[in-house]
Design a protein around this motif. Structure first.
Motif, short mmCIF file in Angstrom:
data_model
loop_
_atom_site.label_atom_id
_atom_site.label_comp_id
_atom_site.label_asym_id
_atom_site.label_seq_id
_atom_site.Cartn_x
_atom_site.Cartn_y
_atom_site.Cartn_z
N LEU A 179 68.89 109.93 -25.78
CA LEU A 179 70.11 109.13 -25.89
C LEU A 179 71.36 109.99 -25.73
CD1 LEU A 179 69.68 106.47 -28.74
CD2 LEU A 179 70.45 106.09 -26.38
N VAL A 180 71.40 111.10 -26.46
CA VAL A 180 72.58 111.96 -26.41
C VAL A 180 72.76 112.55 -25.01
CG1 VAL A 180 73.60 114.10 -27.27
CG2 VAL A 180 72.51 112.52 -28.86
N LEU A 181 71.69 113.10 -24.45
CA LEU A 181 71.81 113.73 -23.14
C LEU A 181 72.18 112.71 -22.07
CD1 LEU A 181 68.77 116.19 -23.19
CD2 LEU A 181 71.19 116.69 -23.55
N THR A 182 71.57 111.54 -22.12
CA THR A 182 71.89 110.49 -21.14
C THR A 182 73.32 110.01 -21.29
OG1 THR A 182 69.58 109.76 -21.16
CG2 THR A 182 71.21 108.24 -20.26
N GLY A 183 73.74 109.79 -22.54
CA GLY A 183 75.10 109.34 -22.78
C GLY A 183 76.13 110.33 -22.29
N VAL A 184 75.93 111.60 -22.58
CA VAL A 184 76.88 112.64 -22.14
C VAL A 184 76.91 112.73 -20.62
CG1 VAL A 184 77.33 115.12 -22.16
CG2 VAL A 184 76.72 113.97 -24.28
N ALA A 185 75.73 112.72 -20.00
CA ALA A 185 75.67 112.84 -18.54
C ALA A 185 76.36 111.66 -17.86
CB ALA A 185 74.22 112.95 -18.08
#
Length: 367
Positions: A179-185
Motif C-alpha cells: 500500500l505504502v509503496l504503491t501510494g507513493v509511486a
C-alpha cells in the motif's frame, strides 16, 4: 505530501498503555473537557477576528438571530453578513477538516503500521489534485459552476483510490508495505501529470492558482459545502471508534491479529476504502493540507496513551482546534492577502514532529 518510510514500527504497537486504569480515564476525561471548551472558544474567536474585527457580543447576537430567526438593525446588515455568510461556514469547515485529517491520520497509521504515515500517503490527494488542476487549467466540469473544483477533485480522488487498490492488491492481499509503496509511486505519477497540465495551460495564472489550492485553502467555504464534509467525518469517527479494538490488534501484526480472531485483510480493505473516500472529500473542499494527520495523532498519544479508543475520541477535537487557529492566522497574518494553510501547518508541524521524535521516553506514541 508527507512520505512514509516503509519498515518503520507501528505507532500503536506499544504493549503497555500508560493511560490504563483510573488515572488514564481521568486524564482522558480532562483532556476531552479542555479540548471541547477550547474548541468553542476557538470557533467564536475565529468568527470574531479577521481583517475586520467583529465584537464578540455582536457575534453571539448575530449567531442567535440567524439560528432563531431574530431580527437585526439595518445598520448591522454588513456585520451580520460577514459573521453568518462568510466566517461561520469557513470556521466550521476548518473545524471539520481538521477533525477529519486528524482522525484519518490515526486510521492510516494503523492501516499501514507506519508512524510516518498521514492521510495523503496513499496518493489520494495527488489524484484529487489532478482533477482540480484540470478544472483550473482547462475548465473541465465548467457547467457545475462553483462546484466544479470540488467535484473534479473528488472524482480524481476516487480514480486514484481505484488505481492504488488494484495496483497494491497482490497474492497476499492488501499488505501495508505494498500500500505504502504503491501510494507513493502513484503519487509521483499524479504529480507529474499535474505538472504537465500546468505546463500546457494557456492561462498564465494557472500555476499560481493550482499551487495555492495544493497548499490548502478554505476561501471557497460555504454553507453548501459544509454538510457533506461534516457528515462524512462524523460517520468516519463513529465507524473507527466501533473498530478501535480491532485497530489495536491490527497494529500488532497480521499473524497476531489472526490468532486473536481479526481478519486483517478484510479490515485493512475496509479501512482503505473508508479513509480514501473521506480524504477525497476533505481535499475536495480544502485542498491538500499537510502535517495535520501526521503530527496530531502523535501529540494525542502523548496526552492520553496509545489505545485507539482514547486516541480516536481526542484526535478530532485536537485537529479541529488546531486548524481553526491555523486558518485564523492564514487570514490575518498578512491581511488582506491570505496564506495557504499548508504553509502554516508545515511551519508548525515540522519542528513539532522533530521535537516529538527527540523527546526523551517517546517512542512512536509511547512513553
Amino acid at each position: 505530501m508527507t512520505e512514509a518510510t516503509t519498515g518503520t514500527a507501528s505507532p500503536q504497537a506499544v504493549p503497555d498503555d500508560p493511560s490504563a486504569g483510573k488515572a488514564g480515564r481521568g486524564r482522558l476525561l480532562t483532556t476531552l473537557t479542555v479540548l471541547s471548551v477550547t474548541l468553542v472558544i476557538s470557533v467564536l474567536a475565529g468568527i470574531a477576528l479577521g481583517p475586520t474585527v467583529v465584537p464578540l457580543g455582536d457575534v453571539v447576537r448575530f449567531l442567535t438571530a440567524a439560528l432563531t430567526g431574530g431580527s437585526i438593525g439595518a445598520d448591522e446588515v454588513s456585520g451580520y453578513s460577514i459573521v453568518w455568510h462568510v466566517r461561520t461556514p469557513r470556521v466550521l469547515l476548518a473545524a471539520v477538516v481538521g477533525a477529519g485529517l486528524a482522525v484519518v491520520g490515526v486510521a492510516i497509521q494503523a492501516l499501514v503500521r507506519n508512524a510516518l504515515a498521514d492521510p495523503f500517503v496513499l496518493g489520494i490527494s495527488s489524484g484529487a489534485s489532478v482533477g482540480a488542476t484540470a478544472v483550473v487549467v482547462f475548465g473541465v466540469f465548467a457547467g457545475l459552476g462553483v462546484y466544479a473544483l470540488s467535484a473534479a477533485a473528488f472524482l480524481g480522488a476516487l480514480g486514484a483510490t481505484v488505481l492504488v487498490y488494484l495496483a497494491a492488491r497482490g497474492p497476499l492481499g492488501l499488505t501495508p508495505l505494498r500500500l505504502v509503496l504503491t501510494g507513493v509511486a502513484l503519487a509521483y505519477g499524479f504529480q507529474a501529470l499535474m505538472s504537465v497540465l500546468v505546463f500546457l495551460s494557456p492561462n498564465g495564472q494557472a500555476a499560481r492558482t493550482v499551487l495555492f489550492w495544493l497548499l490548502g485553502s478554505l476561501g471557497s467555504a460555504s454553507w453548501e459545502s459544509l454538510p457533506l464534509a461534516a457528515g462524512a467525518v462524523l460517520v468516519t469517527v463513529v465507524v473507527l471508534l466501533r473498530q478501535s479494538r480491532s485497530l489495536d490488534v491490527l497494529s500488532l501484526g497480521d499473524e497476531t491479529a489472526a490468532s486473536l480472531g481479526v481478519d486483517a485483510e478484510a479490515l485493512r480493505r475496509r479501512l482503505f476504502l473508508l479513509t480514501a473516500a473521506v480524504t477525497g472529500l476533505i481535499v475536495a473542499v480544502s485542498g491538500a493540507i499537510g502535517f495535520v494527520g501526521l503530527v496530531l495523532p502523535h501529540v494525542v498519544r502523548i496526552l492520553v496513551g496509545s489505545t485507539h479508543r482514547r486516541v480516536l475520541a481526542v484526535a478530532p477535537l485536537a485537529g479541529a482546534c488546531f486548524l481553526v487557529w491555523v486558518d485564523l492566522v492564514a487570514r490575518t497574518a498578512f491581511a488582506p492577502e491570505e496564506l495557504p494553510l499548508g504553509v502554516i501547518t508545515a511551519l508548525i508541524g515540522v519542528p513539532v514532529f522533530i521535537v516529538l521524535m527527540r523527546r526523551r521516553g517517546y517512542l512512536f506514541g509511547g512513553r
